[in-house]
Design a protein around this motif. Structure first.
Motif, PDB file in Angstrom:
ATOM      1  N   ALA A  31      77.640  86.440   7.569  1.00 37.89           N
ATOM      2  CA  ALA A  31      78.361  85.739   6.496  1.00 37.89           C
ATOM      3  C   ALA A  31      79.686  85.171   7.005  1.00 37.89           C
ATOM      4  O   ALA A  31      80.081  84.054   6.633  1.00 37.89           O
ATOM      5  CB  ALA A  31      78.612  86.702   5.336  1.00 37.89           C
ATOM      6  N   ALA A  32      80.354  85.932   7.883  1.00 41.91           N
ATOM      7  CA  ALA A  32      81.632  85.455   8.426  1.00 41.91           C
ATOM      8  C   ALA A  32      81.425  84.217   9.291  1.00 41.91           C
ATOM      9  O   ALA A  32      82.195  83.248   9.212  1.00 41.91           O
ATOM     10  CB  ALA A  32      82.287  86.564   9.241  1.00 41.91           C
ATOM     11  N   PHE A  33      80.368  84.230  10.103  1.00 45.87           N
ATOM     12  CA  PHE A  33      80.120  83.074  10.966  1.00 45.87           C
ATOM     13  C   PHE A  33      79.810  81.835  10.141  1.00 45.87           C
ATOM     14  O   PHE A  33      80.326  80.740  10.408  1.00 45.87           O
ATOM     15  CB  PHE A  33      78.961  83.363  11.911  1.00 45.87           C
ATOM     16  N   ILE A  34      78.968  81.989   9.130  1.00 45.50           N
ATOM     17  CA  ILE A  34      78.635  80.844   8.272  1.00 45.50           C
ATOM     18  C   ILE A  34      79.894  80.318   7.590  1.00 45.50           C
ATOM     19  O   ILE A  34      80.109  79.100   7.484  1.00 45.50           O
ATOM     20  CB  ILE A  34      77.583  81.256   7.227  1.00 45.50           C
ATOM     21  N   SER A  35      80.755  81.227   7.150  1.00 41.62           N
ATOM     22  CA  SER A  35      81.988  80.818   6.480  1.00 41.62           C
ATOM     23  C   SER A  35      82.900  80.039   7.424  1.00 41.62           C
ATOM     24  O   SER A  35      83.461  78.997   7.056  1.00 41.62           O
ATOM     25  CB  SER A  35      82.722  82.050   5.938  1.00 41.62           C
ATOM     26  N   VAL A  36      83.041  80.529   8.652  1.00 44.16           N
ATOM     27  CA  VAL A  36      83.894  79.842   9.627  1.00 44.16           C
ATOM     28  C   VAL A  36      83.347  78.447   9.927  1.00 44.16           C
ATOM     29  O   VAL A  36      84.096  77.456   9.976  1.00 44.16           O
ATOM     30  CB  VAL A  36      83.999  80.674  10.922  1.00 44.16           C
ATOM     31  N   ALA A  37      82.019  78.364  10.117  1.00 40.35           N
ATOM     32  CA  ALA A  37      81.418  77.066  10.420  1.00 40.35           C
ATOM     33  C   ALA A  37      81.628  76.076   9.271  1.00 40.35           C
ATOM     34  O   ALA A  37      81.939  74.894   9.496  1.00 40.35           O
ATOM     35  CB  ALA A  37      79.928  77.242  10.704  1.00 40.35           C
ATOM     36  N   LEU A  38      81.481  76.547   8.035  1.00 37.02           N
ATOM     37  CA  LEU A  38      81.670  75.661   6.880  1.00 37.02           C
ATOM     38  C   LEU A  38      83.123  75.214   6.740  1.00 37.02           C
ATOM     39  O   LEU A  38      83.402  74.041   6.488  1.00 37.02           O
ATOM     40  CB  LEU A  38      81.217  76.380   5.601  1.00 37.02           C
ATOM     41  N   VAL A  39      84.042  76.162   6.904  1.00 33.56           N
ATOM     42  CA  VAL A  39      85.458  75.826   6.734  1.00 33.56           C
ATOM     43  C   VAL A  39      85.929  74.857   7.834  1.00 33.56           C
ATOM     44  O   VAL A  39      86.673  73.908   7.558  1.00 33.56           O
ATOM     45  CB  VAL A  39      86.315  77.114   6.752  1.00 33.56           C
ATOM     46  N   MET A  40      85.477  75.069   9.067  1.00 39.15           N
ATOM     47  CA  MET A  40      85.912  74.207  10.163  1.00 39.15           C
ATOM     48  C   MET A  40      85.398  72.776  10.014  1.00 39.15           C
ATOM     49  O   MET A  40      85.973  71.843  10.580  1.00 39.15           O
ATOM     50  CB  MET A  40      85.438  74.790  11.501  1.00 39.15           C
ATOM     51  N   GLY A  41      84.309  72.597   9.257  1.00 35.81           N
ATOM     52  CA  GLY A  41      83.761  71.250   9.107  1.00 35.81           C
ATOM     53  C   GLY A  41      83.912  70.665   7.719  1.00 35.81           C
ATOM     54  O   GLY A  41      83.446  69.543   7.476  1.00 35.81           O
ATOM     55  N   GLU A  42      84.580  71.357   6.819  1.00 33.78           N
ATOM     56  CA  GLU A  42      84.676  70.890   5.437  1.00 33.78           C
ATOM     57  C   GLU A  42      85.676  69.729   5.326  1.00 33.78           C
ATOM     58  O   GLU A  42      86.815  69.808   5.778  1.00 33.78           O
ATOM     59  CB  GLU A  42      85.144  72.054   4.545  1.00 33.78           C
ATOM     60  N   TYR A  43      85.244  68.654   4.678  1.00 30.63           N
ATOM     61  CA  TYR A  43      86.082  67.463   4.580  1.00 30.63           C
ATOM     62  C   TYR A  43      86.389  67.061   3.136  1.00 30.63           C
ATOM     63  O   TYR A  43      87.518  66.657   2.826  1.00 30.63           O
ATOM     64  CB  TYR A  43      85.390  66.300   5.290  1.00 30.63           C
TER      65      TYR A  43
END
Length: 263
Positions: A192-204
């Motif tokens: 869950a943490a990895f998915i969250s980091v990936a989403l936050v780093m690419g959220e526009y």
């Protein structure tokens, strides 16, 4: 059964095709970001150094990294105790919690931003206009994916038996969740943490429409004047997420081996 020669050839061709599909764009990005500008020939790392020397881009990178960290911490602090409590005390509410957690997945991000824009005017008034206030919106954004990962981990263990055993020995609820349940669902929490980091780093969408400067917003702005630097920042962001995934994979594997050794 021994694999046939045809099977091995098909497998090798498919692996090469998948490798080309993933790595050729990355190699092209690296090539473009290291090309010298103008009539100068050869390679240069100026566009990669731009991420450090440009103050605006550097501050946006730091803001995105802090947003990822705060989003993961707040997501775990809210979701894990809630899901454990629902499983132990109010199992009838499990469907409602699942529905609420998955609801953001069905609503377009643009609609969510329009809906919370007035709320965020109060949030920025009370907490300041730092990009870090996006943490609250990002926690909602990652809920559907985090819920699935943690729910799968909780389903793999007998939460009720673990909690009853700990409670019978005098443990409080904080101890039950933090020292009994949480160590047994580490794999799900890391996922869950990895998915969250990936989403936050690419959220526009959220950051752009709410007028906050995060890494994706900064890259979009830089792309108009210096596309090679924006490409370097995008590639660095993807490499960071990939390295994080590799690190979490090895961490989960080491913990699984440790648990097997202990048992």
């Amino acid at each position: 059964m021994t694999p046939t020669r045809t099977f091995k050839v098909v497998r090798a061709v498919l692996l090469l095709a998948f490798a080309a599909y993933f790595f050729v764009p990355l190699i092209a990005m690296l090539d473009f970001s290291t090309q010298a500008r103008g009539s100068t020939e050869g390679r240069t790392w100026d566009n990669w150094q731009f991420m450090v020397t440009d103050e605006d881009l550097r501050s946006s990178i730091i803001a995105s990294l802090l947003l990822a960290l705060f989003t993961v911490v707040l997501m775990v602090a809210l979701l894990v105790p809630t899901m454990v409590w629902v499983r132990l005390r109010v199992p009838r509410a499990r469907g409602l919690v699942e529905f609420l957690c998955l609801l953001p997945l069905t609503i377009p991000a643009l609609v969510i931003v329009v809906g919370i824009s007035n709320v965020y005017s109060w949030v920025t008034y009370l907490l300041g206009d730092s990009p870090l206030v996006l943490t609250f919106a990002y926690v909602v954004l990652v809920l559907p994916y985090s819920y699935r990962a943690i729910d799968a981990a909780l389903s793999a263990i007998d939460v009720a038996t673990l909690a009853e055993a700990a409670r019978s020995l005098g443990a409080g609820w904080f101890t039950v969740i933090a020292r009994i349940v949480l160590p047994n669902i580490t794999g799900g929490v890391l996922g869950a943490a990895f998915i969250s980091v990936a989403l936050v780093m690419g959220e526009y969408v959220f950051a752009s429409l709410l007028h906050f400067d995060t890494l994706p917003v900064a890259m979009a702005g830089i792309y108009r004047s210096n596309p090679a630097a924006a490409m370097a920042a995008a590639l660095a962001s993807m490499l960071f997420v990939a390295l994080l995934l590799v690190g979490l994979t090895f961490l989960s594997r080491d913990r699984h081996r440790h648990d097997q050794g202990a048992s």
